[in-house]
Write a protein that holds these residues in place. Sequence first.
Motif, mmCIF file in Angstrom:
data_model
loop_
_atom_site.group_PDB
_atom_site.id
_atom_site.type_symbol
_atom_site.label_atom_id
_atom_site.label_comp_id
_atom_site.label_asym_id
_atom_site.label_seq_id
_atom_site.Cartn_x
_atom_site.Cartn_y
_atom_site.Cartn_z
ATOM 1 N N UNK A 133 35.568 92.482 0.848
ATOM 2 C CA UNK A 133 34.523 92.327 -0.162
ATOM 3 C C UNK A 133 33.691 91.084 0.107
ATOM 4 N N UNK A 134 34.046 89.917 -0.463
ATOM 5 C CA UNK A 134 35.104 89.764 -1.469
ATOM 6 C C UNK A 134 34.770 90.528 -2.742
ATOM 7 N N UNK A 135 35.815 91.044 -3.374
ATOM 8 C CA UNK A 135 35.632 91.755 -4.626
ATOM 9 C C UNK A 135 36.210 93.148 -4.646
ATOM 10 N N UNK A 216 37.685 79.115 -10.864
ATOM 11 C CA UNK A 216 39.098 79.289 -10.503
ATOM 12 C C UNK A 216 39.333 80.528 -9.656
ATOM 13 N N UNK A 217 38.292 81.296 -9.411
ATOM 14 C CA UNK A 217 38.422 82.529 -8.637
ATOM 15 C C UNK A 217 37.872 82.266 -7.245
ATOM 16 N N UNK A 218 38.765 81.880 -6.361
ATOM 17 C CA UNK A 218 38.348 81.439 -5.031
ATOM 18 C C UNK A 218 39.447 81.741 -4.019
ATOM 19 N N UNK A 219 39.150 81.513 -2.747
ATOM 20 C CA UNK A 219 40.070 81.880 -1.679
ATOM 21 C C UNK A 219 41.344 81.040 -1.701
ATOM 22 N N UNK A 220 41.223 79.750 -1.986
ATOM 23 C CA UNK A 220 42.403 78.891 -1.994
ATOM 24 C C UNK A 220 43.393 79.323 -3.065
ATOM 25 N N UNK A 221 42.901 79.622 -4.262
ATOM 26 C CA UNK A 221 43.803 80.068 -5.322
ATOM 27 C C UNK A 221 44.412 81.425 -4.975
ATOM 28 N N UNK A 222 43.632 82.315 -4.353
ATOM 29 C CA UNK A 222 44.189 83.604 -3.946
ATOM 30 C C UNK A 222 45.269 83.421 -2.883
ATOM 31 N N UNK A 223 45.070 82.465 -1.975
ATOM 32 C CA UNK A 223 46.092 82.186 -0.964
ATOM 33 C C UNK A 223 47.367 81.663 -1.618
ATOM 34 N N UNK A 224 47.233 80.832 -2.636
ATOM 35 C CA UNK A 224 48.414 80.341 -3.347
ATOM 36 C C UNK A 224 49.082 81.458 -4.141
ATOM 37 N N UNK A 397 33.486 88.005 -8.700
ATOM 38 C CA UNK A 397 34.360 87.336 -7.740
ATOM 39 C C UNK A 397 33.597 87.071 -6.438
ATOM 40 N N UNK A 398 32.827 88.053 -6.009
ATOM 41 C CA UNK A 398 32.006 87.881 -4.811
ATOM 42 C C UNK A 398 31.173 86.614 -4.909
ATOM 43 N N UNK A 399 30.481 86.452 -6.022
ATOM 44 C CA UNK A 399 29.603 85.302 -6.184
ATOM 45 C C UNK A 399 30.390 83.998 -6.303
ATOM 46 N N UNK A 400 31.515 84.019 -6.993
ATOM 47 C CA UNK A 400 32.296 82.789 -7.120
ATOM 48 C C UNK A 400 32.756 82.280 -5.756
ATOM 49 N N UNK A 401 33.086 83.199 -4.853
ATOM 50 C CA UNK A 401 33.522 82.800 -3.514
ATOM 51 C C UNK A 401 32.344 82.398 -2.646
ATOM 52 N N UNK A 447 24.660 81.081 -10.652
ATOM 53 C CA UNK A 447 26.102 81.257 -10.858
ATOM 54 C C UNK A 447 26.779 79.917 -11.121
ATOM 55 N N UNK A 448 26.317 78.870 -10.456
ATOM 56 C CA UNK A 448 26.654 77.491 -10.830
ATOM 57 C C UNK A 448 28.153 77.213 -10.862
ATOM 58 N N UNK A 449 28.814 77.431 -9.714
ATOM 59 C CA UNK A 449 30.196 77.002 -9.557
ATOM 60 C C UNK A 449 30.206 75.831 -8.586
#
Length: 543
Positions: A133-135, A216-224, A397-401, A447-449
């Motif tokens: 995706x992501x997503x 909080x929706x990002x690759x590092x948190x998904x890896x954890x 999720x796509x945009x947050x990443x 989106x402003x993350x």
Amino acid sequence: MHEGSTAAVRHPPATTMTAVISASPGTAASRRSVVGGAMALALLLVGVACGGTNAPPGATPTTTPRKPAHYVESSCVTTPQPVSLLAGAHCGELEVPVDRTRSDGPTLRLAVAIVPSETQPPTAEPIVFLEGGPGLDGIAAPPIAPGAGLGHNRDLILIGQRGTQTTSTPLLCPELDEFYARRVGLVYDAPATGDLDIRAVTECRRRLAATTDLAAYNTTESARDLVDLRKALRLDRWSVFGHSYGTDLALVYMNLDGPAITAVALDGVTPPSAAGLGWTWPSARGAFDAVMRACEAQTACAQRYPGLGATFVRLVGELERNPVTTTVDLPGHPGTTVVIDGGTLLAWFVGAAGRLTAGIPAAIDDLDHGNPQSIATQYASGWMNTGPSNATVATGLTLSIWCSEWVPFETFDDQMRQARTAFPDFPESVLAQAPQLPFLREECAVWNVPKAPDSVRDVTRGSIPTLVLTGGFDARTGPMWGDYVAEDLSRSTVVVVPGWGHGVFLNPCGAQVIASFFRDPNRPDTRCVAATPLPEFTILPPR
């Protein structure tokens, strides 16, 4: 260095390489059954790392002491369309922190499905699948072809990444889905189109941000989350298979949990150390050159469609100045208006390469002779939801990443430099919008993350046996990016399947190579690659 260690960011490759490289021997696989062990328990606990919360800017955020994550057995989630892999699967939910820097923050639940090995007990460690995706959702749309043979002697673990469709907090953006369907009838890169895009992003963000921490929706948190899942299932080791963005997640995960990974397959590589808007251009150019060379190498195609590449480049310029409007009938959407300008034509090619490759020369020739129907139908079908799909993309999720891990690490000038290098004859208005990602920079402003820690861009180094796969016509994640990541993975095998696009796992030869790799990461069987022919191009009578 040990498995999963990192180094400074390298510069991306300048040219495409398509060799098949043999690797050195790999390590022995661990032997553990998910279904026979962890699934016997209704509740499993897993500890999370502890550390301080005052990380300097750009540093990797650390976690804080908190309650362990929980895994609870449950019925399998309902998916939009039946997923054959879920028949007989053991399912559950993993409860994880939304934000691991908070000791008392909220949690979310990730759907998990474990497909038992065909032979019992399993004789190899399980494979966890990481969707792209992501997503996209790894349970609603698992990145595995039916009959691929991966589950013969091992369990297969599917997980819905945080923010995807089957999780407790899906970051879906129907506002953007509606805009994408409307966009097919608009000039692709016109400012007015961008305004409508930003309006849809604004509406989605306003709705989601009211109840959700989008950062909080990002690759590092998904890896954890993956670390938590492995421990919750009481697995010492497992193998990893990532597709598209799932390769980005896999490479970040390797940095966190490398010693627990027996083998990794990366299909359609998205390197976290290089991905961005500019990153898309070498892939598009590489696929363009490969398709044009293939046409020139086939006598019938070369004679019927001479100078095809020059024709395409000319059409991009002409259509950017004077777009063409036509009407097509799609299933469920009769009389759909489609506008083709230069950006639309490039976006169509990126989507068609490796998927509808045989018809590309004829479609370009048709367009050049005043018949845009073929290209218009193919392009619009990808955005109008004309048939059943297994999953909805969680665009939030796509945009947050993308907006935290891609866009902030690249200037517009850097982006344009790569665009001009790839297609120096394209109009500036086409080059300003990355292929298939128009107005992303403007979307991210809304989106402003916050920018991700610099560590998310670390190069992954190590000696985990790794299979790196790409399609020779992949215009999204081209072969050059497989070579790029393999340079730092000392036990990697690089495979480029001729004439195929994005998603090598869907190719019969690609599926065979993947299955052979997981049978023996030391010696994957790549013999079918040399025997795979390029597609035979469709030749239509002259007009």
